[in-house]
Design a protein around this motif. Structure first.
Motif, mmCIF file in Angstrom:
data_model
loop_
_atom_site.group_PDB
_atom_site.id
_atom_site.type_symbol
_atom_site.label_atom_id
_atom_site.label_comp_id
_atom_site.label_asym_id
_atom_site.label_seq_id
_atom_site.Cartn_x
_atom_site.Cartn_y
_atom_site.Cartn_z
ATOM 1 N N PHE A 47 0.824 -1.203 0.000
ATOM 2 C CA PHE A 47 0.000 0.000 0.000
ATOM 3 C C PHE A 47 0.866 1.264 0.000
ATOM 4 C CE2 PHE A 47 -3.063 2.848 2.461
ATOM 5 C CZ PHE A 47 -3.793 3.180 1.344
ATOM 6 N N LEU A 48 1.371 1.664 1.156
ATOM 7 C CA LEU A 48 2.152 2.898 1.288
ATOM 8 C C LEU A 48 3.351 2.696 2.196
ATOM 9 C CD1 LEU A 48 -0.741 5.438 2.064
ATOM 10 C CD2 LEU A 48 0.499 5.264 -0.082
ATOM 11 N N THR A 49 4.366 3.552 1.995
ATOM 12 C CA THR A 49 5.502 3.614 2.892
ATOM 13 C C THR A 49 5.716 5.074 3.272
ATOM 14 O OG1 THR A 49 6.545 1.717 1.840
ATOM 15 C CG2 THR A 49 7.963 3.127 3.160
ATOM 16 N N LYS A 67 12.003 42.880 -7.036
ATOM 17 C CA LYS A 67 13.119 42.315 -6.263
ATOM 18 C C LYS A 67 14.122 41.600 -7.165
ATOM 19 C CE LYS A 67 10.597 41.756 -1.962
ATOM 20 N NZ LYS A 67 10.244 40.837 -0.863
ATOM 21 N N LYS A 68 14.055 41.822 -8.470
ATOM 22 C CA LYS A 68 14.932 41.163 -9.441
ATOM 23 C C LYS A 68 16.393 41.376 -9.064
ATOM 24 C CE LYS A 68 15.936 40.847 -14.335
ATOM 25 N NZ LYS A 68 15.578 41.295 -15.677
ATOM 26 N N GLY A 69 17.152 40.290 -9.103
ATOM 27 C CA GLY A 69 18.568 40.344 -8.787
ATOM 28 C C GLY A 69 18.895 39.994 -7.344
ATOM 29 N N GLN A 70 17.898 40.053 -6.460
ATOM 30 C CA GLN A 70 18.142 39.688 -5.061
ATOM 31 C C GLN A 70 18.205 38.172 -4.943
ATOM 32 O OE1 GLN A 70 15.200 41.437 -2.510
ATOM 33 N NE2 GLN A 70 15.674 43.536 -3.126
ATOM 34 N N THR A 71 18.933 37.694 -3.960
ATOM 35 C CA THR A 71 19.030 36.248 -3.744
ATOM 36 C C THR A 71 17.995 35.816 -2.708
ATOM 37 O OG1 THR A 71 20.711 36.519 -2.051
ATOM 38 C CG2 THR A 71 21.490 36.166 -4.300
ATOM 39 N N TRP A 72 17.564 34.575 -2.823
ATOM 40 C CA TRP A 72 16.645 33.977 -1.871
ATOM 41 C C TRP A 72 17.256 32.667 -1.388
ATOM 42 C CZ3 TRP A 72 15.168 29.097 -3.213
ATOM 43 C CH2 TRP A 72 15.235 28.751 -4.554
ATOM 44 N N THR A 73 16.890 32.269 -0.196
ATOM 45 C CA THR A 73 17.398 31.023 0.383
ATOM 46 C C THR A 73 16.282 30.356 1.170
ATOM 47 O OG1 THR A 73 19.598 31.990 0.601
ATOM 48 C CG2 THR A 73 19.153 30.005 1.875
ATOM 49 N N THR A 74 16.141 29.044 0.969
ATOM 50 C CA THR A 74 15.247 28.266 1.821
ATOM 51 C C THR A 74 16.122 27.387 2.698
ATOM 52 O OG1 THR A 74 15.029 26.511 0.169
ATOM 53 C CG2 THR A 74 13.352 28.215 0.156
ATOM 54 N N PRO A 75 15.811 27.279 3.967
ATOM 55 C CA PRO A 75 16.658 26.495 4.875
ATOM 56 C C PRO A 75 16.518 24.988 4.630
ATOM 57 C CG PRO A 75 14.727 27.293 6.028
ATOM 58 C CD PRO A 75 14.692 27.899 4.651
ATOM 59 N N ALA A 76 17.516 24.244 5.064
ATOM 60 C CA ALA A 76 17.455 22.783 5.015
ATOM 61 C C ALA A 76 16.372 22.320 5.980
ATOM 62 C CB ALA A 76 18.796 22.185 5.406
ATOM 63 N N LYS A 77 15.723 21.212 5.643
ATOM 64 C CA LYS A 77 14.642 20.717 6.488
ATOM 65 C C LYS A 77 14.433 19.231 6.258
ATOM 66 C CE LYS A 77 11.335 22.092 2.982
ATOM 67 N NZ LYS A 77 10.218 22.934 2.632
ATOM 68 N N ASP A 78 13.701 18.614 7.158
ATOM 69 C CA ASP A 78 13.286 17.228 7.006
ATOM 70 C C ASP A 78 11.814 17.216 6.617
ATOM 71 O OD1 ASP A 78 15.742 16.108 7.669
ATOM 72 O OD2 ASP A 78 15.293 16.148 9.803
ATOM 73 N N GLU A 79 11.449 16.313 5.717
ATOM 74 C CA GLU A 79 10.068 16.181 5.270
ATOM 75 C C GLU A 79 9.648 14.720 5.373
ATOM 76 O OE1 GLU A 79 9.948 17.482 1.212
ATOM 77 O OE2 GLU A 79 9.831 19.592 1.769
ATOM 78 N N ILE A 80 8.355 14.503 5.499
ATOM 79 C CA ILE A 80 7.818 13.149 5.446
ATOM 80 C C ILE A 80 7.536 12.831 3.983
ATOM 81 C CG2 ILE A 80 5.855 11.672 6.026
ATOM 82 C CD1 ILE A 80 5.644 13.117 8.676
ATOM 83 N N SER A 81 8.081 11.727 3.511
ATOM 84 C CA SER A 81 7.802 11.309 2.138
ATOM 85 C C SER A 81 6.879 10.097 2.176
ATOM 86 C CB SER A 81 9.095 10.969 1.394
ATOM 87 O OG SER A 81 9.628 9.745 1.816
ATOM 88 N N VAL A 82 6.004 10.031 1.192
ATOM 89 C CA VAL A 82 5.055 8.936 1.084
ATOM 90 C C VAL A 82 5.260 8.290 -0.279
ATOM 91 C CG1 VAL A 82 2.626 8.269 1.096
ATOM 92 C CG2 VAL A 82 3.397 10.180 2.514
ATOM 93 N N LYS A 83 5.512 6.995 -0.282
ATOM 94 C CA LYS A 83 5.694 6.255 -1.529
ATOM 95 C C LYS A 83 4.564 5.257 -1.688
ATOM 96 C CE LYS A 83 10.663 6.733 -1.486
ATOM 97 N NZ LYS A 83 11.957 6.055 -1.385
ATOM 98 N N ILE A 84 4.006 5.230 -2.891
ATOM 99 C CA ILE A 84 2.905 4.325 -3.193
ATOM 100 C C ILE A 84 3.484 3.016 -3.735
ATOM 101 C CG2 ILE A 84 0.861 4.017 -4.630
ATOM 102 C CD1 ILE A 84 0.671 7.085 -4.735
ATOM 103 N N SER A 85 2.901 1.890 -3.350
ATOM 104 C CA SER A 85 3.394 0.604 -3.827
ATOM 105 C C SER A 85 3.169 0.477 -5.336
ATOM 106 C CB SER A 85 2.704 -0.545 -3.106
ATOM 107 O OG SER A 85 1.371 -0.659 -3.553
ATOM 108 N N LYS A 86 3.944 -0.382 -5.958
ATOM 109 C CA LYS A 86 3.860 -0.588 -7.410
ATOM 110 C C LYS A 86 2.476 -1.018 -7.858
ATOM 111 C CE LYS A 86 8.715 -1.725 -8.017
ATOM 112 N NZ LYS A 86 9.682 -2.737 -8.425
ATOM 113 N N SER A 87 1.802 -1.807 -7.038
ATOM 114 C CA SER A 87 0.484 -2.300 -7.432
ATOM 115 C C SER A 87 -0.534 -1.177 -7.555
ATOM 116 C CB SER A 87 -0.016 -3.357 -6.445
ATOM 117 O OG SER A 87 -0.145 -2.799 -5.150
#
Length: 91
Positions: A47-49, A67-87
């Motif tokens: 089903f799912l993982t 704001k053209k030319g300005q830099t942006w940064t998103t911080p490092a983070k942990d996320e929950i990933s969901v994988k669907i089974s092949k079936s």
């Protein structure tokens, strides 16, 4: 299908009350979240993982607007990933 519709459908196919089903679904969500946040994987075979993955910090330069030319940064983070089974991917 939303949560309310899912609860009604499960109730129709079982002898459980809708209140009991909501309790089980809420507990399931909390258990999965707590388990994955603690670094373990939750695998429902066929089903799912659910797993935690690390996403590195990203940065770039704004290309449009006042704001053209300005830099942006998103911080490092942990996320929950969901994988669907092949079936289920084949449906």
């Amino acid at each position: 299908m939303n949560k309310t519709e899912l609860v009604k459908e499960i109730s129709n196919q079982t002898t459980l009350s809708q209140k009991d089903i909501v309790t089980v679904i809420d507990a399931f969500q909390n258990i999965v979240k707590d388990t994955v946040v603690n670094g373990d994987k939750v695998a429902l075979t066929g089903f799912l993982t659910f797993d935690k993955k690390h996403v590195d910090a990203k940065s770039g330069i704004i290309q449009l607007g006042e704001k053209k030319g300005q830099t942006w940064t998103t911080p490092a983070k942990d996320e929950i990933s969901v994988k669907i089974s092949k079936s289920y991917k084949a449906i």
